[in-house]
Design a protein around this motif. Sequence first.
Motif, PDB file in Angstrom:
ATOM      1  N   ILE A   1      38.985  27.752  10.738  1.00  0.00           N
ATOM      2  CA  ILE A   1      38.897  28.327  12.080  1.00  0.00           C
ATOM      3  C   ILE A   1      37.457  28.742  12.384  1.00  0.00           C
ATOM      4  O   ILE A   1      36.941  28.509  13.471  1.00  0.00           O
ATOM      5  CB  ILE A   1      39.855  29.529  12.211  1.00  0.00           C
ATOM      6  CG1 ILE A   1      41.308  29.075  11.995  1.00  0.00           C
ATOM      7  CG2 ILE A   1      39.702  30.187  13.579  1.00  0.00           C
ATOM      8  CD1 ILE A   1      42.306  30.205  11.994  1.00  0.00           C
ATOM      9  N   SER A   2      36.823  29.353  11.438  1.00  0.00           N
ATOM     10  CA  SER A   2      35.428  29.783  11.579  1.00  0.00           C
ATOM     11  C   SER A   2      34.855  29.942  10.179  1.00  0.00           C
ATOM     12  O   SER A   2      35.540  29.705   9.180  1.00  0.00           O
ATOM     13  CB  SER A   2      35.348  31.102  12.361  1.00  0.00           C
ATOM     14  OG  SER A   2      36.063  32.133  11.674  1.00  0.00           O
TER      15      SER A   2
ATOM     16  N   PHE B   1      33.434  21.877   1.274  1.00  0.00           N
ATOM     17  CA  PHE B   1      34.366  21.272   2.215  1.00  0.00           C
ATOM     18  C   PHE B   1      34.365  22.070   3.517  1.00  0.00           C
ATOM     19  O   PHE B   1      33.913  23.223   3.574  1.00  0.00           O
ATOM     20  CB  PHE B   1      35.786  21.250   1.635  1.00  0.00           C
ATOM     21  CG  PHE B   1      36.344  22.628   1.370  1.00  0.00           C
ATOM     22  CD1 PHE B   1      37.071  23.309   2.332  1.00  0.00           C
ATOM     23  CD2 PHE B   1      36.117  23.267   0.151  1.00  0.00           C
ATOM     24  CE1 PHE B   1      37.568  24.594   2.089  1.00  0.00           C
ATOM     25  CE2 PHE B   1      36.596  24.556  -0.108  1.00  0.00           C
ATOM     26  CZ  PHE B   1      37.329  25.209   0.871  1.00  0.00           C
ATOM     27  N   GLY B   2      34.879  21.461   4.551  1.00  0.00           N
ATOM     28  CA  GLY B   2      35.059  22.143   5.827  1.00  0.00           C
ATOM     29  C   GLY B   2      36.091  21.400   6.652  1.00  0.00           C
ATOM     30  O   GLY B   2      36.060  20.169   6.738  1.00  0.00           O
TER      31      GLY B   2
ATOM     32  N   GLY C   1      30.423  24.842  12.771  1.00  0.00           N
ATOM     33  CA  GLY C   1      29.112  24.637  12.174  1.00  0.00           C
ATOM     34  C   GLY C   1      28.043  25.550  12.734  1.00  0.00           C
ATOM     35  O   GLY C   1      26.884  25.484  12.305  1.00  0.00           O
ATOM     36  N   GLN C   2      28.424  26.415  13.688  1.00  0.00           N
ATOM     37  CA  GLN C   2      27.488  27.422  14.193  1.00  0.00           C
ATOM     38  C   GLN C   2      27.757  28.747  13.479  1.00  0.00           C
ATOM     39  O   GLN C   2      28.917  29.115  13.272  1.00  0.00           O
ATOM     40  CB  GLN C   2      27.667  27.612  15.704  1.00  0.00           C
ATOM     41  CG  GLN C   2      27.462  26.354  16.517  1.00  0.00           C
ATOM     42  CD  GLN C   2      26.059  25.789  16.373  1.00  0.00           C
ATOM     43  OE1 GLN C   2      25.108  26.530  16.176  1.00  0.00           O
ATOM     44  NE2 GLN C   2      25.942  24.476  16.448  1.00  0.00           N
ATOM     45  N   PRO C   3      26.713  29.473  13.092  1.00  0.00           N
ATOM     46  CA  PRO C   3      26.947  30.778  12.465  1.00  0.00           C
ATOM     47  C   PRO C   3      27.674  31.714  13.414  1.00  0.00           C
ATOM     48  O   PRO C   3      27.582  31.594  14.635  1.00  0.00           O
ATOM     49  CB  PRO C   3      25.525  31.289  12.175  1.00  0.00           C
ATOM     50  CG  PRO C   3      24.658  30.079  12.206  1.00  0.00           C
ATOM     51  CD  PRO C   3      25.287  29.147  13.190  1.00  0.00           C
ATOM     52  N   LYS C   4      28.425  32.644  12.843  1.00  0.00           N
ATOM     53  CA  LYS C   4      29.150  33.602  13.659  1.00  0.00           C
ATOM     54  C   LYS C   4      28.179  34.460  14.463  1.00  0.00           C
ATOM     55  O   LYS C   4      27.099  34.813  13.981  1.00  0.00           O
ATOM     56  CB  LYS C   4      29.991  34.527  12.777  1.00  0.00           C
ATOM     57  CG  LYS C   4      31.174  33.885  12.098  1.00  0.00           C
ATOM     58  CD  LYS C   4      31.923  34.932  11.290  1.00  0.00           C
ATOM     59  CE  LYS C   4      33.107  34.361  10.564  1.00  0.00           C
ATOM     60  NZ  LYS C   4      33.805  35.395   9.758  1.00  0.00           N
TER      61      LYS C   4
ATOM     62  N   GLY D   1      34.104  33.021  19.748  1.00  0.00           N
ATOM     63  CA  GLY D   1      33.794  33.457  18.393  1.00  0.00           C
ATOM     64  C   GLY D   1      33.014  32.435  17.598  1.00  0.00           C
ATOM     65  O   GLY D   1      32.548  32.732  16.497  1.00  0.00           O
ATOM     66  N   ARG D   2      32.849  31.206  18.149  1.00  0.00           N
ATOM     67  CA  ARG D   2      32.060  30.173  17.473  1.00  0.00           C
ATOM     68  C   ARG D   2      30.724  29.949  18.164  1.00  0.00           C
ATOM     69  O   ARG D   2      30.063  28.952  17.904  1.00  0.00           O
ATOM     70  CB  ARG D   2      32.838  28.863  17.435  1.00  0.00           C
ATOM     71  CG  ARG D   2      34.167  28.927  16.724  1.00  0.00           C
ATOM     72  CD  ARG D   2      34.779  27.545  16.572  1.00  0.00           C
ATOM     73  NE  ARG D   2      36.115  27.627  15.999  1.00  0.00           N
ATOM     74  CZ  ARG D   2      37.236  27.588  16.713  1.00  0.00           C
ATOM     75  NH1 ARG D   2      37.164  27.463  18.030  1.00  0.00           N
ATOM     76  NH2 ARG D   2      38.407  27.654  16.127  1.00  0.00           N
TER      77      ARG D   2
END
Length: 799
Positions: A177-178, A367-368, A378-381, A491-492
Amino acid sequence: MAKAPHILEKDTGCPEPSTRQPHVAAHWGFYGYDAKQDVLRPAEIDPDPALFGSELLSDRLAPCRILKPAVRKSFLENGPGTATSRRGSDPFVEVSWKEALDLVANEIRLVRDKFGNEAIFSGSYGWSSAGRFHHAQSQLKRFFNTIGGSFRSVQTYSYAAGEVILPHVIGSTEGMISGHTPWSQIVGHSELIVMFGGTPLRNAQVNAGGVSRHETRSGLLACRKAGARFVNITPVRDDAASELDAEWLGLRPGTDTAALLALAHTLVVEELYDRTFIERYTIGFERYRDYLFGRKDGIVKDAAWAWEITGLAADAIVALAREMAAKRTLIMMSWSLQRADHGEQPYWATVVLSALLGTIGLPGGGFGFGYASVAGIGQPKPAVKWPSLPQGRNAIAGVIPVARIADMLLSPGGAYDYNGKTFHYPEIKLVYWAGGNPFHHHQDLNRLVEAWQRPDTIVVHEHWWNAHAKHADIVLPAATYLERDDIVASGRDSFIGYSSGVFPPPAGVRTDHEILREISRRFGAELAFTEGLTEAEWLRRLYDETRANALKSGIEIPDFGHFREVGLVEIEGREPDVPFMSEFRADPLAHPLKTPSGLIEIASGPIESFGYDDCPGHPAWVPPAEWLGAERAAQFPLHLLSCQPHDKLHSQWDHAIPSRRTKKGGRQPVRIHPHDASLRGIAEGDVVKLASLRGECLGIATITDAVLPGVVQMATGAWFDPSDPAEAGSLELNGNPNVLTLDRGTSRLSQGPSPNSCLVEIVRFTAPLPVSRAYAPPEFVADPRPVTTTAKELPCHPV
């Protein structure tokens, strides 16, 4: 204080704030509205915008727009529970707002007082608005929580199986999810990127809560430019952008787990796996190794075994395993793979394969799940907690997995297993739905139609006369995102935006909040629902709460007035750019996972103890109910993959220009391999009929070698349009693949949806073409009641 945030002007050429163009925000991006030309243009900061979002204005007031409250004729005449089999075919009667709201409040009160709040199902899927305030699901739950609560659902259709299996294996849903490894820790670090299910950029156009910059394409291309090699393991070649030069390994749908097991077997048998990592960070390896070696079932899960199942050549599997062991490898897996029978297994097997490689927690490794499944992965929180409308406390504890809605309605009192426990379905008397379209999301729509006949009353908020509205009893017209102000944040992503309503709602149309405020007033709960605030005051409150949270983190953002004026603010502060699970790797004792062992659970004691035959205690190959190796393939020899559409979000605005443009001959395209088309005498552009055990629909043939032989692909999102709504299972005319898909839980563990396990046959359609009425409003008739009848005089709820 932290460095000041970027203030992203909406029109940098305008010297005065008063002349700036308003921003409009949706799940698919930010757009500036040019009132002079009446057009939406993507925000200039967006490098890869979703262009379909620019073309929706002209269809805002299409003939299918709902402009007045309406009640199903039979319901209005005879009350709840009347002629429910006519939902979808009954004409409607338009009524005043007062009568409609009185009728809704009366129905809720009758059910609550007679059967209890647990007989009310507050269904919503939340995607109608990217805003933090006009989030329909939050609004609906907040309302019901002020009057005693309601039965509800948990999970999402997007990744339900993943939501349940990953906490058992790695302790959370991070990495799905994040919390993914960010692009900065992939570009220049990953030498090999193996994509199970591809990275289809059509999916990355949208994001829950909106998106300021579409950066998935640039992230992938930066990896390629830095020297990463891509391998695309999927039945659909163009699930990866051509610019990635990915090697395509086309495997049969639903067999990814077998491929993953064979890769793991090669690593173990050739002693290419990281023993140190396995010993320090995992538990259960010995049981998994025994399974791979066939020490209990006598079946060795090697590459030759997988070849028979997947269609991937054994030497290709072995070569890939060796390359993965020799290079810093990142495994990407799409969300779509767990939307299939036993969908838990490929996710679990992916985590284990990554553990064997020993690169979890390292830059470029691990993994992702979900890269390109939505934007923002793939963006930091962001460093700031974004606002959300408080929902309050629900006094009703009962929930169902989201994809078990039809089971619930068809089997009141029935037992079902879920994540180690046994539950029972309630008897639902009233369904209240806002912000989603179950006749898009759900599988086996003919079964859903049957289930939809069971409740006594169905109330919906809708923009359009789609199947969702046509199958309701009471329909309340709701404003679109173009017709109300809101605060948008994801949130992303690191932005917060003010989305302006660029049109007033049409006369007779209200926001979800307005509707629920009026109903709450009829229960004496208006103050509890609104807290005495107007919609505008709520927006200010939510933003001010965010501003206060930012200040606690040393980040200063503009006051509300300036924020509303500039429209889009980007926060420069983000969570650290570190690989996913890096802290755990650095010190598993100081940063244990939230699993029973604190480690990665290659084998799970709790899952083993549940005793589920469809989800054993370690990753395993469990043949799906429907796949190309099943006996049923003799009758239905093609495997249908129902992907997300590229021309819209889900079924939203299916009537609009972008979606209409892709419908050849007015129907949804279905992609088929030249060999399969030739066998059936199908030519490019032919009208075809797709059939499964569950239903039939029409489509338009598109012939391409981008899909494997034996595989067909049809996007979801076409509005459900049965040729005869009064006849169960009649031919669907608009190309909705969910009349074909299987309504079956992925397993007793997670009960997620499994639409991608679906066998079909396709033939040329040679009969006269029926006329589709998908985008036409229903029949309206005059009020059949005597002049003196009022809503309060309608018959009571049946027992």
